[in-house]
Every structure is written in C-alpha cells, then in structure tokens.
Design a protein around this motif. Structure first.
Motif, mmCIF file in Angstrom:
data_model
loop_
_atom_site.group_PDB
_atom_site.id
_atom_site.type_symbol
_atom_site.label_atom_id
_atom_site.label_comp_id
_atom_site.label_asym_id
_atom_site.label_seq_id
_atom_site.Cartn_x
_atom_site.Cartn_y
_atom_site.Cartn_z
ATOM 1 N N TYR A 302 48.978 32.286 40.408
ATOM 2 C CA TYR A 302 48.328 32.712 41.647
ATOM 3 C C TYR A 302 46.808 32.532 41.608
ATOM 4 C CZ TYR A 302 52.622 34.897 43.470
ATOM 5 O OH TYR A 302 53.883 35.141 43.950
ATOM 6 N N ALA A 303 46.246 32.464 40.379
ATOM 7 C CA ALA A 303 44.785 32.313 40.272
ATOM 8 C C ALA A 303 44.354 30.919 40.721
ATOM 9 C CB ALA A 303 44.338 32.592 38.838
ATOM 10 N N GLY A 304 45.274 29.974 40.763
ATOM 11 C CA GLY A 304 45.009 28.630 41.284
ATOM 12 C C GLY A 304 43.873 27.912 40.566
ATOM 13 N N ASN A 405 39.738 32.817 45.615
ATOM 14 C CA ASN A 405 41.008 33.491 45.354
ATOM 15 C C ASN A 405 40.797 34.860 44.721
ATOM 16 O OD1 ASN A 405 42.732 31.227 46.014
ATOM 17 N ND2 ASN A 405 41.950 30.294 44.138
ATOM 18 N N VAL A 406 41.697 35.778 45.072
ATOM 19 C CA VAL A 406 41.755 37.056 44.368
ATOM 20 C C VAL A 406 43.205 37.245 43.929
ATOM 21 C CG1 VAL A 406 41.587 39.583 44.620
ATOM 22 C CG2 VAL A 406 39.872 38.118 45.688
ATOM 23 N N VAL A 407 43.402 37.712 42.700
ATOM 24 C CA VAL A 407 44.751 38.055 42.249
ATOM 25 C C VAL A 407 44.741 39.546 41.942
ATOM 26 C CG1 VAL A 407 46.558 37.660 40.530
ATOM 27 C CG2 VAL A 407 45.102 35.761 41.273
ATOM 28 N N TYR A 408 45.657 40.274 42.575
ATOM 29 C CA TYR A 408 45.722 41.717 42.369
ATOM 30 C C TYR A 408 46.999 42.039 41.597
ATOM 31 C CZ TYR A 408 44.829 46.662 43.645
ATOM 32 O OH TYR A 408 44.562 48.019 43.607
ATOM 33 N N VAL A 409 46.848 42.558 40.364
ATOM 34 C CA VAL A 409 48.001 42.993 39.569
ATOM 35 C C VAL A 409 48.031 44.514 39.674
ATOM 36 C CG1 VAL A 409 49.082 42.980 37.281
ATOM 37 C CG2 VAL A 409 47.635 41.057 37.974
ATOM 38 N N SER A 410 49.169 45.074 40.053
ATOM 39 C CA SER A 410 49.198 46.501 40.355
ATOM 40 C C SER A 410 50.424 47.186 39.775
ATOM 41 C CB SER A 410 49.225 46.682 41.877
ATOM 42 O OG SER A 410 49.804 47.912 42.227
ATOM 43 N N CYS A 411 50.262 48.426 39.326
ATOM 44 C CA CYS A 411 51.418 49.182 38.835
ATOM 45 C C CYS A 411 51.811 50.276 39.825
ATOM 46 C CB CYS A 411 51.146 49.747 37.447
ATOM 47 S SG CYS A 411 49.666 50.739 37.376
ATOM 48 N N GLY A 431 48.617 36.316 50.485
ATOM 49 C CA GLY A 431 49.692 35.329 50.327
ATOM 50 C C GLY A 431 50.912 36.016 49.751
ATOM 51 N N LYS A 432 51.480 35.411 48.699
ATOM 52 C CA LYS A 432 52.715 35.991 48.142
ATOM 53 C C LYS A 432 52.478 37.296 47.400
ATOM 54 C CE LYS A 432 55.438 31.876 47.622
ATOM 55 N NZ LYS A 432 55.774 30.771 46.735
ATOM 56 N N ILE A 433 53.457 38.192 47.520
ATOM 57 C CA ILE A 433 53.459 39.442 46.753
ATOM 58 C C ILE A 433 54.691 39.388 45.860
ATOM 59 C CG2 ILE A 433 53.626 41.974 46.931
ATOM 60 C CD1 ILE A 433 52.419 41.649 49.804
ATOM 61 N N VAL A 449 49.755 39.924 43.396
ATOM 62 C CA VAL A 449 49.492 39.471 44.758
ATOM 63 C C VAL A 449 48.425 38.379 44.758
ATOM 64 C CG1 VAL A 449 48.799 40.193 47.073
ATOM 65 C CG2 VAL A 449 49.938 41.813 45.556
ATOM 66 N N LYS A 450 48.686 37.372 45.582
ATOM 67 C CA LYS A 450 47.706 36.284 45.721
ATOM 68 C C LYS A 450 46.962 36.472 47.044
ATOM 69 C CE LYS A 450 47.848 31.329 46.375
ATOM 70 N NZ LYS A 450 47.587 30.395 45.304
ATOM 71 N N LEU A 451 45.640 36.478 46.987
ATOM 72 C CA LEU A 451 44.846 36.562 48.207
ATOM 73 C C LEU A 451 43.879 35.374 48.282
ATOM 74 C CD1 LEU A 451 44.715 39.871 47.008
ATOM 75 C CD2 LEU A 451 44.127 40.050 49.396
ATOM 76 N N LYS A 452 43.609 34.950 49.481
ATOM 77 C CA LYS A 452 42.658 33.850 49.683
ATOM 78 C C LYS A 452 41.613 34.296 50.681
ATOM 79 C CE LYS A 452 44.877 29.417 48.975
ATOM 80 N NZ LYS A 452 43.989 29.180 47.862
ATOM 81 N N ARG A 453 40.412 33.712 50.586
ATOM 82 C CA ARG A 453 39.419 33.992 51.629
ATOM 83 C C ARG A 453 39.677 33.151 52.842
ATOM 84 N NH1 ARG A 453 35.204 36.827 52.440
ATOM 85 N NH2 ARG A 453 34.403 35.520 54.093
#
Ligand code: SAH
Length: 453
Positions: A302-304, A405-411, A431-433, A449-453
């Motif tokens: 996801y970090a691309g 890009n932002v990648v959010y890893v969450s518990c 993007g994808k979760i 989670v993958k996020l894009k600007r």
C-alpha cells in the motif's frame, strides 16, 4: 422494563463489537457474551443500566448453525478467547462486519472499500509470547490466565492459542514449585510479600525455534533455582535464554526493571520475512508471526514505493515496519516514544545492513512536525498507533506535509474510522481497507488502509 436477577428467553439479533450477542426488548439492548446472532437463548440479567443491560447465558434453546464447540476445555472460565464458540470462517465474517460497521457509521465511508479479512490457515497455537500469572487459589497452585475482567487466576495446563512450549514450561514450573514448596506471590488474588514467584513469561522465535524463559519473582533470592534452570535446560527444545526478572512491586505491570540472565544468552533471535530481530524480554514484537508477515507485506504494498521515496514510519516500535519499507525507499525515518525500542531499532537496522533508515525518539506528533520544519518532505507516511489512534496534532502535520500516500496500520477499527474521517476532511482519499486477523478466537482485528492525496 428489564429486571435484574430475572430470567428471560430472548432472540439474538446482532453481534456486538466484542463478539457478545445482542438481544432487544423494545429498543433496549441486552448484551450477552457467548450468544450468537439468530439464536434463541435463556438469559439471567446480571446488570441493568439506563441504556443497556448485561445478561449471563444460561441455555442455548435454538443454536445458530455458525456455533462451534470450543476445543478448549477452559473456554467458559478463561478470559482469553471470547469468540471460540464461532466457527473460524464465521469469526472472519464477524470481524469483516465489525470493520464495515465502523467505516460506515463512524467514518461515513463506503463499506465497499473494506476487503475480506486475511485469515489463518491454521488458527491454533499462533502466539509466540505468553505471560502466565502464578498464584495460590483456594489452597492450590494455579498457573494460567485471568478470568474475564478479574484477577482470579484460572489454572490451565494447556492453552490452544499459545505455542506448545508454554504448556511444557508451565508444567516444569509447577512441578518445581510443588516439589520445593516455593510459594507464589499472590494468594487468592492478594499480594503475598512472603511468596516468591509472580509470573512466567515464555517467548519463542517462530523461524529459529529459539526459546526464552523469564521467571518473574518478587525477591532476588530464590531457593532451588539451580534445579529450575536444570529442568528447563534439559527439557525444552531450543532453549537459549533463562532470565530472572525481579519485580518487588504489587502492580499489574508484569516485568520489573531488574533483569538477570541466569543461563544462556540475554536475547533470542527471530526473522520476519528475511529480516533478523534480536528479542529481549521487554522488546515489543508482534505476537502472531505468521500474520505479521501478511500485515507488513500489505503495508509495504500500500505504500506504493519505487525506490526514490522519503518515508516516515510513525510509531515504529523496534523498527520492524521501517526495515520492510527500507527495501523500496530512498530513506525511511522511524519515530517512536520508547527510547529502548529505538535502541533496538538502531541495532536491528545495523544487523540487517540497512543504511537508509534513521530513528528518532519522541512523540510522533512532535517529531514528524520537527522533520517537516527542517524541510524534510515525505512522499509516504506510515502510521501504526496504539489503540487510542493518532494524536490530532499528527493528523494535522500529515495534512500540511501533503504526502502522496499514507498507510494507516491500526489495531482498533473504531479509532481508525475516527481518524480516517479527519484525514478525508483534510484532503485524503481512502483506498483499500484490508483487515488482517492477527488474533484468532478473540474479537480483535488489525487493519491496513491505503490513502492517497
Ligand atoms: N510498528 C511497530 C509498533 C506498533 S505498536 C510494530 O509493528 O512492531 C505502537 C507503538 O507506538 C509502540 O511501540 C508505542 O511505544 C508507540 N507509541 C505510543 N504512543 C506514541 C506516540 N505518541 N508517539 C510515538 N510512538 C508512540
């Protein structure tokens, strides 16, 4: 009105976030641990609040087809595996629904973004780290786990989610304590200053098979400790390290600050993918090694990255994700609040000949802002915060940094959804979760989670 101490026959209409069944009388919800959606159950009401009640499951009148017979004989009393009564496939369905619910209700996003959880082929014996409290309970030695929401130790000889070695270490400790009349440091839940043993902790390297045993005591001198050492050394395959930890305090914190290696090495080794890690008793290291690889590989995907990027890894712990990212980045900055974890991270980078990672001690919210103030411009930011999620200052810093890009890893899906909502308001697109089941048989679920600007 629902009354305390009365029995009711109820239909379960939904599953709560912790896996408990939910029944409703008019619109008033009753939470019933152990019950499943579509079941008809007999319940004793044990607690009544203004907005909800708690019920104890007395009888399943009509079971759901998703109901599994728990393989563990201690399931009913132990507070460990709260959803072992669901078939594994249904556990994944439940976690999928839970993430979708948070994404929809809290973040206001489409549930289509949520992928089906990555589950385990064999969801048993997955934990590589075990902490067992030791105490006297009603005149008998108990080594095991706590009952739900309490400090009553349930005596357990076999735990089906822990590495096998834990059962053997527990048995050896029990035999040694009984033979030499070594007293534990709690009696019926009360601190016993005349006792000695408080906990045992066991860690095993999944790929190396190296084992570490930590005996936690409340005093330095332990009679017959050489017999304990010999029994562990002679009976545990792969034993590399035996450590005594002295923790004289009557607290919930398991380990004190005084460590003595009483046999073998100070640390054990393990690998995640091709990276080697040294693990000491205090090191944070993910407890499900099989799923950790899936989690980190998803984060990396996801970090691309292409090899030219500047990456920030916030909440980096001992630098595990940082090293994964370093393979495909120009430079990675890891930020973590615990100084010892950063010492480990620096050592881990060196061991793995990673030269494009730099580590900073401090809070993610302050250090990321400092890097930005110094003119460092990130292309990608990865965050992996604890359950409470990201500090608002960090989310604001991410917004000003404008990474691609932002990648959010969450518990925790709830705090994740809260933070995603804020990031969307600040100009990011989710993007994808991808949920990853790091903790089968419990209600916990990790997400990437993958996020894009
Ligand atoms: N990414 C690592 C660790 C994740 S656990 C891994 O996968 O192994 C979350 C980490 O955040 C812990 O190491 C904790 O010490 C750290 N932490 C908690 N609050 C923090 C803060 N405000 N700033 C930076 N790190 C923090």
């Amino acid at each position: 009105m629902v009354e305390k101490n009365k029995e009711y026959i109820l239909d379960i209409v939904a599953q709560g976030y912790e896996g408990e069944g939910i029944a409703k009388i008019d619109a008033y919800p009753i939470f019933i641990p152990g019950a499943l959606t579509s079941e008809k159950v007999k319940v004793l009401i044990v607690k009544v609040n203004k907005n909800f009640a708690f019920g104890k499951l007395l009888e399943i009148i009509e079971p759901a087809k998703e109901r599994a017979i728990p393989k563990c004989e201690h399931y009913k009393r132990c507070g460990g595996c709260s959803i072992q009564h669901m078939e594994y496939k249904n556990q994944l369905d439940f976690k999928f629904d839970r993430v979708k619910d948070c994404i929809h209700k809290i973040a206001g996003l489409s549930t289509d973004l949520v992928q089906y959880p990555i589950g385990m082929e064999d969801p048993s014996r997955y934990r590589n780290k075990v902490q067992l409290p030791v105490g006297m309970v009603k005149g008998k030695l108990a080594i095991g786990f706590y009952a739900p929401r309490s400090h009553n130790i349930i005596d357990i000889d076999k735990c089906l989610i822990q590495d096998n070695v834990a059962d053997t270490v527990s048995r050896i400790t029990r035999e040694w304590m009984e033979k030499y009349k070594i007293m534990p440091a709690t009696i019926d839940g009360v601190f016993n200053p005349k006792g000695i043993v408080k906990h045992i902790m066991i860690r095993r390297g999944f790929k190396t098979n190296e084992v570490m045993v930590v005996l936690v005591t409340i005093k330095k001198n332990v009679p017959h400790i050489s017999e304990f050492i010999a029994n562990i050394r002679d009976n545990i395959d792969g034993i590399k390290s035996i450590v005594q930890n002295i923790n004289p305090k009557d607290t919930n914190v398991v380990l004190g600050s005084d460590f003595r290696t009483i046999w073998g090495e100070e640390k054990i080794k393990d690998y995640i993918d091709e990276f080697k890690f040294n693990i000491s008793p205090l090191s944070f290291f993910q407890v499900n090694p099989v799923q950790t690889e899936n989690l980190y590989k998803t984060a990396l995907k996801y970090a691309g990255l292409t090899g030219n990027e500047i990456v920030f890894d916030a909440y980096c712990g001992t630098g595990t994700i940082t090293l994964f990212l370093s393979q495909k980045a120009k430079k990675v900055y890891g930020v973590e609040i615990v100084p010892e974890a950063i010492e480990n991270a620096i050592e881990n980078a060196k061991e793995n000949k990673v030269y494009n990672a730099e580590f900073l001690v401090g809070t993610a919210e302050d250090k990321i802002q400092e890097l930005l103030d110094q003119g460092v411009k990130p292309d990608t930011i990865v965050v992996d915060p604890p359950r409470k999620g990201c500090d608002i200052k960090l989310l604001e810093a991410i917004a000003t940094a404008k990474p691609k890009n932002v990648v959010y890893v969450s518990c925790d899906p709830s705090t994740l959804a809260r933070d995603l909502k804020i990031l969307v308001e600040k100009g990011f697109k989710v993007g994808k979760i991808q949920p990853v089941d790091m903790f089968p048989h419990t209600s916990h679920i990790e997400c990437v989670v993958k996020l894009k600007r």
